[in-house]
Design a protein around this motif. Structure first.
Motif, PDB file in Angstrom:
ATOM      1  N   LYS A 174      12.396  88.454  35.356  1.00 34.91           N
ATOM      2  CA  LYS A 174      12.004  88.451  36.765  1.00 34.91           C
ATOM      3  C   LYS A 174      12.000  89.839  37.387  1.00 34.91           C
ATOM      4  CE  LYS A 174      11.199  84.066  37.054  1.00 34.91           C
ATOM      5  NZ  LYS A 174       9.872  83.516  37.389  1.00 34.91           N
TER       6      LYS A 174
ATOM      7  N   THR B 243      17.536  78.973  29.011  1.00 34.91           N
ATOM      8  CA  THR B 243      16.117  78.754  28.684  1.00 34.91           C
ATOM      9  C   THR B 243      15.715  79.454  27.387  1.00 34.91           C
ATOM     10  OG1 THR B 243      15.462  80.566  30.158  1.00 34.91           O
ATOM     11  CG2 THR B 243      15.313  78.319  31.043  1.00 34.91           C
TER      12      THR B 243
ATOM     13  N   PRO C 229      14.091  84.588  28.187  1.00 34.15           N
ATOM     14  CA  PRO C 229      13.949  85.115  29.551  1.00 34.15           C
ATOM     15  C   PRO C 229      15.143  85.844  30.160  1.00 34.15           C
ATOM     16  CG  PRO C 229      13.150  82.853  29.407  1.00 34.15           C
ATOM     17  CD  PRO C 229      13.916  83.131  28.151  1.00 34.15           C
ATOM     18  N   ASP C 230      16.378  85.473  29.790  1.00 37.35           N
ATOM     19  CA  ASP C 230      17.486  86.165  30.470  1.00 37.35           C
ATOM     20  C   ASP C 230      18.758  86.218  29.621  1.00 37.35           C
ATOM     21  OD1 ASP C 230      18.512  83.597  30.794  1.00 37.35           O
ATOM     22  OD2 ASP C 230      18.738  83.726  32.967  1.00 37.35           O
TER      23      ASP C 230
ATOM     24  N   GLY D 228       8.201  77.856  34.223  1.00 41.03           N
ATOM     25  CA  GLY D 228       8.870  77.464  35.458  1.00 41.03           C
ATOM     26  C   GLY D 228       7.834  77.625  36.561  1.00 41.03           C
ATOM     27  N   THR D 229       7.735  78.852  37.092  1.00 38.04           N
ATOM     28  CA  THR D 229       6.585  79.143  37.965  1.00 38.04           C
ATOM     29  C   THR D 229       5.305  79.174  37.130  1.00 38.04           C
ATOM     30  OG1 THR D 229       6.676  81.548  37.643  1.00 38.04           O
ATOM     31  CG2 THR D 229       8.021  80.639  39.400  1.00 38.04           C
ATOM     32  N   GLY D 230       5.459  79.515  35.855  1.00 37.33           N
ATOM     33  CA  GLY D 230       4.306  79.651  34.962  1.00 37.33           C
ATOM     34  C   GLY D 230       3.770  81.068  34.900  1.00 37.33           C
ATOM     35  N   GLY D 231       4.356  81.961  35.688  1.00 32.99           N
ATOM     36  CA  GLY D 231       3.866  83.344  35.719  1.00 32.99           C
ATOM     37  C   GLY D 231       3.955  84.030  34.368  1.00 32.99           C
ATOM     38  N   THR D 232       5.085  83.879  33.706  1.00 28.19           N
ATOM     39  CA  THR D 232       5.276  84.562  32.419  1.00 28.19           C
ATOM     40  C   THR D 232       4.231  84.101  31.409  1.00 28.19           C
ATOM     41  OG1 THR D 232       7.669  84.536  32.799  1.00 28.19           O
ATOM     42  CG2 THR D 232       6.927  85.044  30.566  1.00 28.19           C
TER      43      THR D 232
ATOM     44  N   GLY E 202      15.527  76.928  35.760  1.00 32.05           N
ATOM     45  CA  GLY E 202      14.438  77.901  35.634  1.00 32.05           C
ATOM     46  C   GLY E 202      13.277  77.415  34.799  1.00 32.05           C
TER      47      GLY E 202
ATOM     48  N   ASN F   4      17.401  84.104  39.102  1.00 30.10           N
ATOM     49  CA  ASN F   4      16.956  85.353  38.485  1.00 30.10           C
ATOM     50  C   ASN F   4      16.006  86.155  39.356  1.00 30.10           C
ATOM     51  OD1 ASN F   4      18.392  85.356  36.102  1.00 30.10           O
ATOM     52  ND2 ASN F   4      16.940  83.991  35.094  1.00 30.10           N
TER      53      ASN F   4
HETATM   54  N1  PMP Z   1      13.901  81.097  32.295  1.00 31.55           N
HETATM   55  C1  PMP Z   1      14.625  81.392  33.384  1.00 31.55           C
HETATM   56  C2  PMP Z   1      16.100  81.571  33.218  1.00 31.55           C
HETATM   57  C3  PMP Z   1      14.017  81.522  34.630  1.00 31.55           C
HETATM   58  O1  PMP Z   1      14.754  81.813  35.717  1.00 31.55           O
HETATM   59  C4  PMP Z   1      12.618  81.302  34.738  1.00 31.55           C
HETATM   60  C5  PMP Z   1      11.958  81.389  36.067  1.00 31.55           C
HETATM   61  N2  PMP Z   1      11.983  80.229  36.867  1.00 31.55           N
HETATM   62  C6  PMP Z   1      11.898  80.966  33.575  1.00 31.55           C
HETATM   63  C7  PMP Z   1      12.571  80.898  32.370  1.00 31.55           C
HETATM   64  C8  PMP Z   1      10.429  80.658  33.589  1.00 31.55           C
HETATM   65  O2  PMP Z   1       9.623  81.774  33.868  1.00 31.55           O
HETATM   66  P1  PMP Z   1       8.339  81.586  34.757  1.00 31.55           P
HETATM   67  O3  PMP Z   1       8.799  81.290  36.163  1.00 31.55           O
HETATM   68  O4  PMP Z   1       7.623  82.893  34.678  1.00 31.55           O
HETATM   69  O5  PMP Z   1       7.544  80.458  34.228  1.00 31.55           O
END
Ligand code: PMP
Length: 346
Positions: free
Chosen positions: A48, A281, A309-310, A185-189, A237, A78
């Motif tokens: 993020k 995640t 992601p984190d 999640g948002t789908g941005g990645t 997330g 995040n």
């Molecule tokens: N993993 C974690 C821990 C997140 O916080 C998020 C964001 N919501 C995601 C994955 C998914 O990423 P995105 O929102 O880009 O789809």
């Protein structure tokens, strides 16, 4: 960014350019090569950071944000942490409306970075005035000189990954990537990274990871928003109870659903096998890889990239707490005593 002698002007220079690390033991029985894009190497310890910096810098370029203005967002933690970090460096106030499902550690971390936090009930509908969407919208209306990042409906969320994560993976794999596995999640990645990769090679398969209790997989397959799919789950997330505009469903080839329990065990397994301490995640994404492998979706010469992601430190009171795992019933089917590695000398 290349810097002489690894000296940087501030932490924001370290956003992006995360390493791609080969997975060895956890995939030793598997058919092909697997690499993890480890986003915990960002200074705010998650992917993020990329969108926080990108969206704020775009707003600055357009003259929307002036020093002293307020940044407002809804976040599972995040994005909030990353926005708070960017706000500290650039001199903005940061207000975050978070879900009560977020771990206590995550909320404390936001406060540490100077953000003002509103904790909103997780299990209310998105249009309920108590939901974190509505709380953020209300604050945005009330506060003059505020910008609502609105990551679920912001095209810049996709663009951030199109401009960074996608090109990095293409370069790091020397164009050999055949599959991308990423949580949605948002789908941005997934959407931004996939857009770049498919422009380079349309044959690359894009696989989204969704949670049981979320509407994304069914919507992708049927274009139907089915409220009956929605129920509470524990992974933070990943998955959603609405259809985010920041997800380009057409670019995703398939969605895989994973359970809370399997994802939690897989997150723990990543630490024990690969020495990588990553978040819930990341366990979910790796769990999806395992399911795809079991379904024979990969073949010998494939190169699979999975996004982690984190960082695991955000989940000490959850996935990495034996007490929490036990309370969820996640230890019911495993031999806890055999898994126990702490010995108390009396
Ligand atoms: N993993 C974690 C821990 C997140 O916080 C998020 C964001 N919501 C995601 C994955 C998914 O990423 P995105 O929102 O880009 O789809």
């Amino acid at each position: 960014m290349e810097h002489k002698n690894q000296v940087f002007d501030n932490v924001l220079d370290l956003v992006g350019n995360t390493p791609l690390i080969k997975l060895n033991k956890i995939t030793s029985e598997c058919s092909c090569e697997f690499f993890a894009k480890v986003e915990a190497f960002n200074p705010g310890h998650s992917s993020k950071d990329r969108i926080a910096l990108y969206i704020i810098e775009q707003a600055e370029k357009q003259g929307i944000l002036k020093p002293g203005d307020t940044i407002i967002e809804t976040t599972s933690g995040n994005t909030g942490f990353s926005l708070a970090m960017v706000s500290v460096i650039k001199g903005y106030d940061c207000i975050l409306a978070v879900s009560s499902k977020s771990s206590a550690d995550k909320i404390d971390m936001l406060k540490t970075m100077g953000a003002k936090v509103y904790v909103c009930p997780a299990n209310v509908s998105a249009d309920d005035p108590r939901s974190y969407y509505q709380v953020a919208k209300r604050l945005h209306d009330e506060i003059k000189g505020s910008v609502y990042i609105n990551q679920y409906f912001n095209q810049l969320n996709i663009d951030a990954h199109y401009n960074s994560t996608g090109p990095e993976i293409w370069k790091q794999t020397e164009g050999k990537i055949t599959h991308l596995v990423a949580c949605s999640g948002t789908g941005g990645t997934i959407s931004g990274t996939a857009k770049y990769l498919k422009e380079k090679n349309p044959n690359i398969k894009i696989i989204g990871v969704d949670a049981f209790g979320s509407v994304l997989k069914k919507y992708h397959e049927t274009k139907e928003f089915d409220e009956k799919e929605i129920y509470p789950y524990r992974i933070e997330g990943l998955g959603k109870n609405l259809i985010p505009a920041a997800t380009d469903f057409d670019i995703i080839d398939e969605f895989v659903k994973v359970t809370d329990e399997a994802s939690a065990h897989t997150a723990r397994e990543i630490a024990k096998t690969e020495g990588m301490f990553v978040g819930y995640t990341s366990g979910a994404a790796m769990q999806a890889v395992k399911q795809l492998e079991a379904d024979g979706k990969f073949s010998k010469n494939d190169m699979v990239v999975v996004i982690f992601p984190d960082h695991g430190s955000r989940y000490m009171s959850k996935v990495y707490s034996d007490k929490w795992m036990n309370e969820q019933g996640f230890f019911d089917s495993v031999n806890v005593e055999a898994a126990q590695t702490i010995q108390y000398i009396k």
